[in-house]
Design a protein around this motif. Structure first.
Motif, PDB file in Angstrom:
ATOM      1  N   THR A 219       1.336  -1.005  -0.709  1.00  0.00           N
ATOM      2  CA  THR A 219      -0.047  -0.193  -0.137  1.00  0.00           C
ATOM      3  C   THR A 219       0.590   0.984   0.337  1.00  0.00           C
ATOM      4  OG1 THR A 219      -1.790  -1.081   1.316  1.00  0.00           O
ATOM      5  CG2 THR A 219      -1.629   0.964   1.066  1.00  0.00           C
ATOM      6  N   GLY A 220       2.073   1.045   0.775  1.00  0.00           N
ATOM      7  CA  GLY A 220       2.782   2.446   0.872  1.00  0.00           C
ATOM      8  C   GLY A 220       3.339   2.749  -0.473  1.00  0.00           C
ATOM      9  N   ILE A 221       3.673   1.504  -1.454  1.00  0.00           N
ATOM     10  CA  ILE A 221       4.497   1.964  -2.588  1.00  0.00           C
ATOM     11  C   ILE A 221       3.546   2.393  -3.523  1.00  0.00           C
ATOM     12  CG2 ILE A 221       5.905   0.599  -4.666  1.00  0.00           C
ATOM     13  CD1 ILE A 221       6.967  -1.211  -2.302  1.00  0.00           C
TER      14      ILE A 221
ATOM     15  N   GLN B 137       1.648   6.210  -7.371  1.00  0.00           N
ATOM     16  CA  GLN B 137       0.318   7.113  -7.353  1.00  0.00           C
ATOM     17  C   GLN B 137       0.594   8.653  -7.500  1.00  0.00           C
ATOM     18  OE1 GLN B 137      -1.944   6.079  -9.691  1.00  0.00           O
ATOM     19  NE2 GLN B 137      -2.600   3.899  -9.230  1.00  0.00           N
ATOM     20  N   SER B 138       0.994   9.196  -6.153  1.00  0.00           N
ATOM     21  CA  SER B 138       0.981  10.663  -6.072  1.00  0.00           C
ATOM     22  C   SER B 138       2.079  10.828  -6.594  1.00  0.00           C
ATOM     23  CB  SER B 138       1.028  10.636  -4.621  1.00  0.00           C
ATOM     24  OG  SER B 138       2.094  10.352  -4.120  1.00  0.00           O
TER      25      SER B 138
ATOM     26  N   ILE C  96       6.591  16.959  -6.850  1.00  0.00           N
ATOM     27  CA  ILE C  96       6.905  15.605  -5.986  1.00  0.00           C
ATOM     28  C   ILE C  96       7.263  15.599  -4.767  1.00  0.00           C
ATOM     29  CG2 ILE C  96       8.864  15.719  -6.611  1.00  0.00           C
ATOM     30  CD1 ILE C  96       8.910  12.700  -8.686  1.00  0.00           C
ATOM     31  N   SER C  97       7.821  16.198  -3.868  1.00  0.00           N
ATOM     32  CA  SER C  97       8.016  16.868  -2.584  1.00  0.00           C
ATOM     33  C   SER C  97       6.685  16.107  -1.697  1.00  0.00           C
ATOM     34  CB  SER C  97       9.377  17.869  -2.516  1.00  0.00           C
ATOM     35  OG  SER C  97       8.123  19.434  -2.481  1.00  0.00           O
ATOM     36  N   TYR C  98       5.948  16.839  -2.326  1.00  0.00           N
ATOM     37  CA  TYR C  98       5.231  16.979  -0.903  1.00  0.00           C
ATOM     38  C   TYR C  98       4.266  15.478  -1.072  1.00  0.00           C
ATOM     39  CZ  TYR C  98       4.311  21.379  -0.644  1.00  0.00           C
ATOM     40  OH  TYR C  98       4.545  22.729  -0.559  1.00  0.00           O
ATOM     41  N   VAL C  99       5.392  14.173  -2.004  1.00  0.00           N
ATOM     42  CA  VAL C  99       4.699  12.542  -1.933  1.00  0.00           C
ATOM     43  C   VAL C  99       5.321  12.073  -0.081  1.00  0.00           C
ATOM     44  CG1 VAL C  99       5.738  10.558  -2.440  1.00  0.00           C
ATOM     45  CG2 VAL C  99       5.137  11.884  -3.968  1.00  0.00           C
ATOM     46  N   ALA C 100       5.676  12.829   0.308  1.00  0.00           N
ATOM     47  CA  ALA C 100       5.861  12.251   1.275  1.00  0.00           C
ATOM     48  C   ALA C 100       4.663  12.237   2.889  1.00  0.00           C
ATOM     49  CB  ALA C 100       7.347  12.567   2.206  1.00  0.00           C
ATOM     50  N   ASN C 101       3.993  13.639   2.174  1.00  0.00           N
ATOM     51  CA  ASN C 101       3.405  14.287   3.224  1.00  0.00           C
ATOM     52  C   ASN C 101       1.575  13.529   3.230  1.00  0.00           C
ATOM     53  OD1 ASN C 101       5.095  16.264   3.313  1.00  0.00           O
ATOM     54  ND2 ASN C 101       3.828  17.993   3.508  1.00  0.00           N
ATOM     55  N   LEU C 102       2.138  13.530   1.453  1.00  0.00           N
ATOM     56  CA  LEU C 102       0.139  12.401   1.339  1.00  0.00           C
ATOM     57  C   LEU C 102       0.017  11.018   1.703  1.00  0.00           C
ATOM     58  CD1 LEU C 102      -1.012  13.089  -2.554  1.00  0.00           C
ATOM     59  CD2 LEU C 102      -0.554  10.350  -1.513  1.00  0.00           C
ATOM     60  N   VAL C 103       1.631  10.218   1.105  1.00  0.00           N
ATOM     61  CA  VAL C 103       1.493   9.332   2.043  1.00  0.00           C
ATOM     62  C   VAL C 103       1.124   9.028   3.780  1.00  0.00           C
ATOM     63  CG1 VAL C 103       3.284   7.327   1.991  1.00  0.00           C
ATOM     64  CG2 VAL C 103       3.084   8.188   0.205  1.00  0.00           C
ATOM     65  N   GLY C 104       2.327   9.695   3.674  1.00  0.00           N
ATOM     66  CA  GLY C 104       2.059   9.977   5.344  1.00  0.00           C
ATOM     67  C   GLY C 104       0.799   9.929   5.834  1.00  0.00           C
ATOM     68  N   VAL C 105       0.156  11.171   5.271  1.00  0.00           N
ATOM     69  CA  VAL C 105      -1.569  11.400   5.816  1.00  0.00           C
ATOM     70  C   VAL C 105      -2.813  10.543   5.518  1.00  0.00           C
ATOM     71  CG1 VAL C 105      -3.060  13.205   5.579  1.00  0.00           C
ATOM     72  CG2 VAL C 105      -1.034  13.990   6.103  1.00  0.00           C
ATOM     73  N   THR C 106      -2.165   9.135   4.783  1.00  0.00           N
ATOM     74  CA  THR C 106      -3.074   8.887   3.900  1.00  0.00           C
ATOM     75  C   THR C 106      -3.653   7.578   4.653  1.00  0.00           C
ATOM     76  OG1 THR C 106      -3.384   9.814   2.111  1.00  0.00           O
ATOM     77  CG2 THR C 106      -4.379   7.165   1.579  1.00  0.00           C
ATOM     78  N   ILE C 107      -1.909   7.053   5.320  1.00  0.00           N
ATOM     79  CA  ILE C 107      -2.015   5.391   6.244  1.00  0.00           C
ATOM     80  C   ILE C 107      -2.461   6.410   7.188  1.00  0.00           C
ATOM     81  CG2 ILE C 107       0.006   3.825   6.464  1.00  0.00           C
ATOM     82  CD1 ILE C 107       0.921   4.468   3.676  1.00  0.00           C
ATOM     83  N   ILE C 108      -1.737   7.425   7.849  1.00  0.00           N
ATOM     84  CA  ILE C 108      -1.860   7.263   9.757  1.00  0.00           C
ATOM     85  C   ILE C 108      -3.236   7.734   9.926  1.00  0.00           C
ATOM     86  CG2 ILE C 108      -1.655   8.849  11.493  1.00  0.00           C
ATOM     87  CD1 ILE C 108       0.472   6.711  10.919  1.00  0.00           C
ATOM     88  N   ARG C 109      -4.117   7.822   8.953  1.00  0.00           N
ATOM     89  CA  ARG C 109      -5.534   8.703   9.082  1.00  0.00           C
ATOM     90  C   ARG C 109      -6.876   7.834   9.071  1.00  0.00           C
ATOM     91  NH1 ARG C 109      -6.383  15.107   7.293  1.00  0.00           N
ATOM     92  NH2 ARG C 109      -4.916  16.331   9.437  1.00  0.00           N
ATOM     93  N   GLU C 110      -6.261   7.631   7.513  1.00  0.00           N
ATOM     94  CA  GLU C 110      -6.806   6.748   6.470  1.00  0.00           C
ATOM     95  C   GLU C 110      -7.372   4.259   5.901  1.00  0.00           C
ATOM     96  OE1 GLU C 110     -10.259   6.655   6.174  1.00  0.00           O
ATOM     97  OE2 GLU C 110     -10.329   9.238   7.053  1.00  0.00           O
ATOM     98  N   LEU C 111      -5.763   4.804   5.992  1.00  0.00           N
ATOM     99  CA  LEU C 111      -6.008   3.162   5.106  1.00  0.00           C
ATOM    100  C   LEU C 111      -5.069   1.893   6.254  1.00  0.00           C
ATOM    101  CD1 LEU C 111      -4.365   4.087   1.580  1.00  0.00           C
ATOM    102  CD2 LEU C 111      -6.543   3.358   2.452  1.00  0.00           C
TER     103      LEU C 111
END
Length: 240
Positions: free
Chosen positions: A46-48, A53-54, A64-79
């Motif tokens: 899922t992380g990969i 995708q992002s 593209i540097s915001y990939v870290a923000n999107l992955v972190g928030v999406t996984i912590i909050r939802e997935l």
């Protein structure tokens, strides 16, 4: 069953613990250790996937540097909480239903009552406590694995500096995000246990009913998980 469960959870002063230790440890292992490998693999994938995708979308706007923000928030909050709960539902929730349904049909539940053993105290309470302990722990592990795998992929395939990636993740995430994910996982744990055990106690019509109740348990649990996720997300949005 809910009222019986609440009465069983009330421990009177001086009274010894009301669940069987050996059964409790077995439930802990079943919910936690047995689910650990599949949670790890799915979280890593899922992380990969999220990073890939992002990156495809953010690269178009030079962010593209915001990939870290999107992955972190999406996984912590939802997935993280959601995928962990669904995995546990398919493994442990279904196992709870099958175990209790088989005991109900073979009249083992009646035998427990004849021996003076409260079935809810003996069967449901250890499962509920094991779920409340292990599902948040698995969720934390899933969060870590998802973010870590996303970081490794971003470093290897997208050319992002791994130190910058993890620094951005830490800076962007808030304590409220982690707390929100853990609260969700606790709510999911209660729902999975209650639905799984409830369906097991409803079994009446022979061995074929075990399969039907197990299927009902998984379907209802996943539906309830999605509803609870919506409820907790809405609360988090309102009180953010």
């Amino acid at each position: 069953m809910t009222s019986r469960l609440l009465s069983c959870l009330r421990l009177k002063p001086g009274r010894r613990k009301s669940f069987h230790r050996r059964k409790f440890y077995r439930d802990l292992a079943e919910v936690g250790a047995d689910s650990f490998p599949i949670v790890t693999i799915i979280s890593a994938c899922t992380g990969i996937i999220l990073a890939l995708q992002s990156a495809q979308q953010l690269e178009k706007v030079g962010a593209i540097s915001y990939v870290a923000n999107l992955v972190g928030v999406t996984i912590i909050r939802e997935l993280g909480p959601l995928l962990t709960a669904i995995i546990v539902t398919g493994r442990s929730g279904a196992a709870f239903t099958a175990e209790i349904a088989t005991m109900q049909i073979s009249e083992e539940i009646d035998a427990l009552e004849v021996m003076g053993i409260e079935p809810v105290r003996f069967l449901v309470v250890p499962k509920l406590i094991a779920m409340l302990i292990m599902v948040p722990c698995l969720t934390v592990w899933a969060d870590f694995v998802g973010i870590f795998s996303g970081g490794l992929f971003s470093s290897a395939a997208l050319g992002l500096n791994h130190v910058t990636y993890f620094n951005n993740t830490v800076e962007f995430l808030k304590l409220q995000d982690i707390f929100s994910g853990l609260v969700k996982s606790g709510g999911f744990a209660v729902a999975i246990t209650m639905i799984g055990c409830w369906q097991g106690f409803l079994a009446r019509e022979g061995a074929a009913d075990v399969g039907r109740k197990t299927t009902n348990s998984v379907v209802i649990s996943i539906f309830m998980i999605i509803l609870l996720d919506l409820f907790f997300t809405a609360l988090n949005f309102i009180f953010r």
